[in-house]
Design a protein around this motif. Structure first.
Motif, PDB file in Angstrom:
ATOM      1  N   THR A 143       0.694  -1.334   0.026  1.00  0.00           N
ATOM      2  CA  THR A 143       0.061   0.016   0.018  1.00  0.00           C
ATOM      3  C   THR A 143       0.936   1.187  -0.134  1.00  0.00           C
ATOM      4  OG1 THR A 143      -0.076   0.279   2.652  1.00  0.00           O
ATOM      5  CG2 THR A 143      -1.746  -1.183   1.525  1.00  0.00           C
ATOM      6  N   GLY A 144       0.300   2.456  -0.366  1.00  0.00           N
ATOM      7  CA  GLY A 144       0.794   3.538  -0.431  1.00  0.00           C
ATOM      8  C   GLY A 144       1.858   4.124  -1.503  1.00  0.00           C
ATOM      9  N   SER A 188      -1.591  -5.963   4.328  1.00  0.00           N
ATOM     10  CA  SER A 188      -2.130  -5.419   2.991  1.00  0.00           C
ATOM     11  C   SER A 188      -3.084  -4.364   3.500  1.00  0.00           C
ATOM     12  CB  SER A 188      -2.676  -6.423   2.016  1.00  0.00           C
ATOM     13  OG  SER A 188      -3.581  -7.054   2.693  1.00  0.00           O
ATOM     14  N   GLY A 189      -3.692  -4.419   4.993  1.00  0.00           N
ATOM     15  CA  GLY A 189      -4.183  -3.313   5.548  1.00  0.00           C
ATOM     16  C   GLY A 189      -5.727  -3.672   5.206  1.00  0.00           C
ATOM     17  N   ASN A 190      -6.208  -4.810   5.024  1.00  0.00           N
ATOM     18  CA  ASN A 190      -7.557  -5.287   4.800  1.00  0.00           C
ATOM     19  C   ASN A 190      -7.940  -5.574   6.330  1.00  0.00           C
ATOM     20  OD1 ASN A 190      -8.215  -4.971   1.991  1.00  0.00           O
ATOM     21  ND2 ASN A 190      -6.308  -5.803   1.889  1.00  0.00           N
ATOM     22  N   ALA A 191      -9.231  -5.427   6.627  1.00  0.00           N
ATOM     23  CA  ALA A 191      -9.918  -6.104   7.527  1.00  0.00           C
ATOM     24  C   ALA A 191     -10.235  -7.692   6.940  1.00  0.00           C
ATOM     25  CB  ALA A 191     -11.136  -5.410   8.152  1.00  0.00           C
ATOM     26  N   ALA A 192     -10.395  -8.603   8.091  1.00  0.00           N
ATOM     27  CA  ALA A 192     -10.665  -9.779   7.333  1.00  0.00           C
ATOM     28  C   ALA A 192     -11.833 -10.603   8.363  1.00  0.00           C
ATOM     29  CB  ALA A 192      -9.623 -10.759   7.335  1.00  0.00           C
ATOM     30  N   VAL A 229      -2.668   6.248  -5.877  1.00  0.00           N
ATOM     31  CA  VAL A 229      -1.912   5.280  -4.739  1.00  0.00           C
ATOM     32  C   VAL A 229      -2.757   4.073  -4.320  1.00  0.00           C
ATOM     33  CG1 VAL A 229      -3.029   7.106  -3.207  1.00  0.00           C
ATOM     34  CG2 VAL A 229      -0.823   5.657  -2.443  1.00  0.00           C
ATOM     35  N   SER A 230      -1.786   3.246  -4.311  1.00  0.00           N
ATOM     36  CA  SER A 230      -2.332   1.660  -4.082  1.00  0.00           C
ATOM     37  C   SER A 230      -2.716   1.834  -2.590  1.00  0.00           C
ATOM     38  CB  SER A 230      -1.442   0.835  -4.018  1.00  0.00           C
ATOM     39  OG  SER A 230      -0.271   0.779  -3.154  1.00  0.00           O
TER      40      SER A 230
END
Lengths: 455, 455
Positions: free
Chosen positions: B99-100, B145-149, B117-118
């Protein structure tokens, strides 16, 4: 038309796509030029058909069954529309080829090369309303990117799109591309059948009203790229400059109120109720904008002396539905909130994740807003109307996506491609996985510098 | 559990995702290290629960209701599984941040900058079977990757996954990330409810059997990333070298027959029926592979003298269903075809668009095959078993996608990100669209060199 023939259309589109993969991209460029000539040759015939469509539409408008603005969008002879449609073909033809580009290349072992290379998606089903030139625009984008396409226009322009489609097929038949590479369908029943054929159709792109898009999303397993709602917001941060706030809010609202990137919600930091807000409100009222206000923003306007222009006629109470309504007109919903955090939460739960803007003099607030707002576009001190493929510099636009995968925001040609992995062993005995592992060969993963696949 | 609580789970996941966007990515790395320590601290307790899961599974195996291989996959104490699970967390923590990263940046006007920006996708719903360590693998990938799951494992491993999940939540609670960033659910009813909540869940990743994946694809509007079938093919071109053909076909079939990238269909150019085919067939028969042959390939084997080993026991007639069957065992379907064009058509209509291979000495044939076959992987003289994220050099793998949008083939961390557009005006009056157009300002579109967003 029966679902059998829809299946034939879809099947022949897939076959045309597969066959086209073995034809060089230069042939696709040639096809664009030939189609342009065919359209030019059929100009009189096409504009005559368009005139008949317009006459039929005028009857509908006179009977109150069609809007005047829809009728205007049908007219292919108006202004420079015809010429810019043809120029658009040449513009797209000259864009860089979005296919055949290597984005990852690595040598797994001596003589074992892996290339990730961009390639078309497959068969596109594109559904749009009214404007007949979209047939040509979308056919051009599909051909340029190597995708086969099935197109469905509005029924109001059927006579025009039939002839545009004839010119496209006739152009394709003069190249080595299959003439079923771009097909046009005319009925909603065909669309319904095609939406079920996920074995042949790879992507649906609806371009039209909210209800059209929602209806398609609810009736297919095929991925859909587009947006149903365009519910954009502007947030005036506590450090907002009055002139910037006024310019950005007014432009975001009035530049083109029926566009998806125009602003529907204005959030005012409560510290601005007696300072920046009255200035912005006066400018909006002077521009004939109707304001739906929450109690604090309403009270702030009512306490002004002298009362602003249009206060009685243009200012009303908002209710909870105001903030989830896409007005598409000179109406704006306003709410005051106590912090940037509450503004971000409000936007994430009310906006359509299209484009949202902060007006601020604080770099820290700009950074927090741009990261915290989960939208395709997060803007600082710039009108939401900038959210557009042409303005972003893509040369052309497939549409705007509010989805979270594949493509987001204004989508250029790169939204019509995906990639495949090509691997080649140059070893005299080929390559097998059984030769790798503990005590055996190890993977090298050394970068290969390559822009195109060397075989 | 009721659908109300599923809605609460999904809603809190979305809230956790949104809150996490304002937390630096360094905190996510820290979380991975803390989770690793929590797991280490809970090791005895987790392995004890795993032992109970295994005992319950043994009862099912003894009663003939569960396969022995499923039982083996449950065992978290086996070999170095525990240690490599923990090492995997460190490996992912050390991968570059997906990310970023700025992938497009342009100045639209003096002082008006646009950055693509990713960024993470949002909330992932990951559904898998049996192997409990997948909870940790997927939680690690999501956090990185900054995702909630929201994770759902197989019911056979419920006791183990509950404790793994407890360690993950406990680790998260020691960071500034919300402890609902990764949640685990236990029942199929919850999955059914969650599949309807597309306002909260952005991507579904099923990892399991064909029927699990198909069932999910048929029951949700949320995008699904994965593959139902892994029906791979090898085509022996007329110029195929006998040794390469033998090595590649045998490895593609026998290296790991139940994997999605093992080969199910073999296509033999008809010119090879008396030359390369018998050599390949003998090697397959010697490796205990059962061959389902069309008449020409069967006849070619029956006419050999002496008869090959296992001919009577292992060679049978194929029928039309043979070529659309994912055997997942030591069975291979064989067909002879007259040309590379017919082989490509056969593959495009029978394979699952996963990975297909040509064995050839011709560069022209390799090129035609790699472009003409519409699959995620098109290989030359290399086993289909190479189709794998680790072998491709991604360090880790989210799964393998046979979809045509977003991500295709083995998917690394980059499959869990999308992008957003950030725009900033540095002009003292802000930027509005109304200042641009004929006779007014023109868009500059000059490239900005930037790897990260400067604000």
């Amino acid at each position: 038309m029966s679902s059998t023939s829809s299946e034939e259309i879809a099947k022949s589109a897939k076959a045309a796509f597969e066959a086209s993969q073995l034809i060089s991209s230069a042939e696709r460029i040639k096809a664009l030029h030939v189609i342009r000539s065919e359209l030019e040759a059929l100009k009189a015939e096409i504009l005559a058909a368009n005139h008949v469509d317009l006459e039929a539409a005028q009857v509908e408008v006179d009977a109150g069954r069609m809007s005047d603005s829809l009728l205007k969008r049908l007219d292919l002879a108006k202004g420079d529309k015809w010429d810019s449609m043809l120029q658009g073909i040449l513009d797209v033809a000259e864009l860089p080829d979005p296919t055949g580009t290597v984005t990852y290349a690595t040598e797994l072992d001596d003589g074992l090369e892996l290339y990730r290379v961009s390639c078309p998606i497959g068969v596109l089903l594109v559904i749009f309303e009214a404007r007949p030139e979209v047939v040509v625009n979308i056919a051009t984008l599909a051909i340029k990117s190597g995708n086969a396409a099935i197109l469905k226009g509005g029924k109001e322009s059927n006579r025009t799109t039939l002839l545009l489609s004839k010119a496209i097929s006739s152009g394709l038949s003069k190249t080595s591309l299959p003439d079923t590479y771009v097909q046009t369908i005319q009925t909603r029943a065909e669309v319904s059948s095609l939406l079920q054929l996920d074995q042949y159709i790879d992507l649906v792109i609806p371009r039209g009203s909210n209800s059209l898009v929602k209806n398609i999303q609810n009736n297919t397993r095929i991925p859909v790229m587009g947006h149903a709602d365009g519910l954009c917001s502007v947030y005036l941060d506590e450090t907002a400059d009055a002139e910037k706030a006024t310019r950005v809010v007014v432009d975001s609202k009035i530049d083109y109120p029926s566009a998806c990137n125009s602003t529907e919600n204005l959030i005012v930091h409560e510290s601005l109720l007696k300072t920046v807000w009255p200035i912005v409100a006066k400018a909006l009222l002077a521009a004939n904008v109707r304001l739906l206000c929450d109690p604090p923003t309403l009270e702030a306007l009512e306490s002004l002396s002298p009362a602003p222009e249009n206060l009685q006629s243009h200012v009303q109470h908002s209710d909870e539905t105001s903030y989830s309504t896409e007005h598409l007109s000179l109406t704006l919903s306003i709410i005051s909130l106590p912090s940037i955090q509450s503004a971000i939460k409000f936007i994430n739960s009310h906006s359509s994740h299209h484009t949202d803007c902060i007006v601020t003099e604080s770099d820290a607030a700009a950074s927090v807003f741009c990261r915290g707002v989960d939208s395709a576009g997060t803007f600082v001190n710039a009108s939401t109307r900038f959210a557009d493929g042409f303005r972003y510099g893509f040369g052309t636009e497939v549409g705007i996506s509010t989805g979270k995968i594949h493509a987001r925001g204004p989508v250029g040609l790169e939204g019509l491609v995906i990639y495949k992995y090509m691997m080649r062993s140059k070893d005299s005995r080929g390559h097998v996985v059984g030769d790798f592992g503990t005590g055996k060969k190890q993977y090298k993963h050394s970068v290969i510098q390559a822009k195109t696949v060397p075989f």
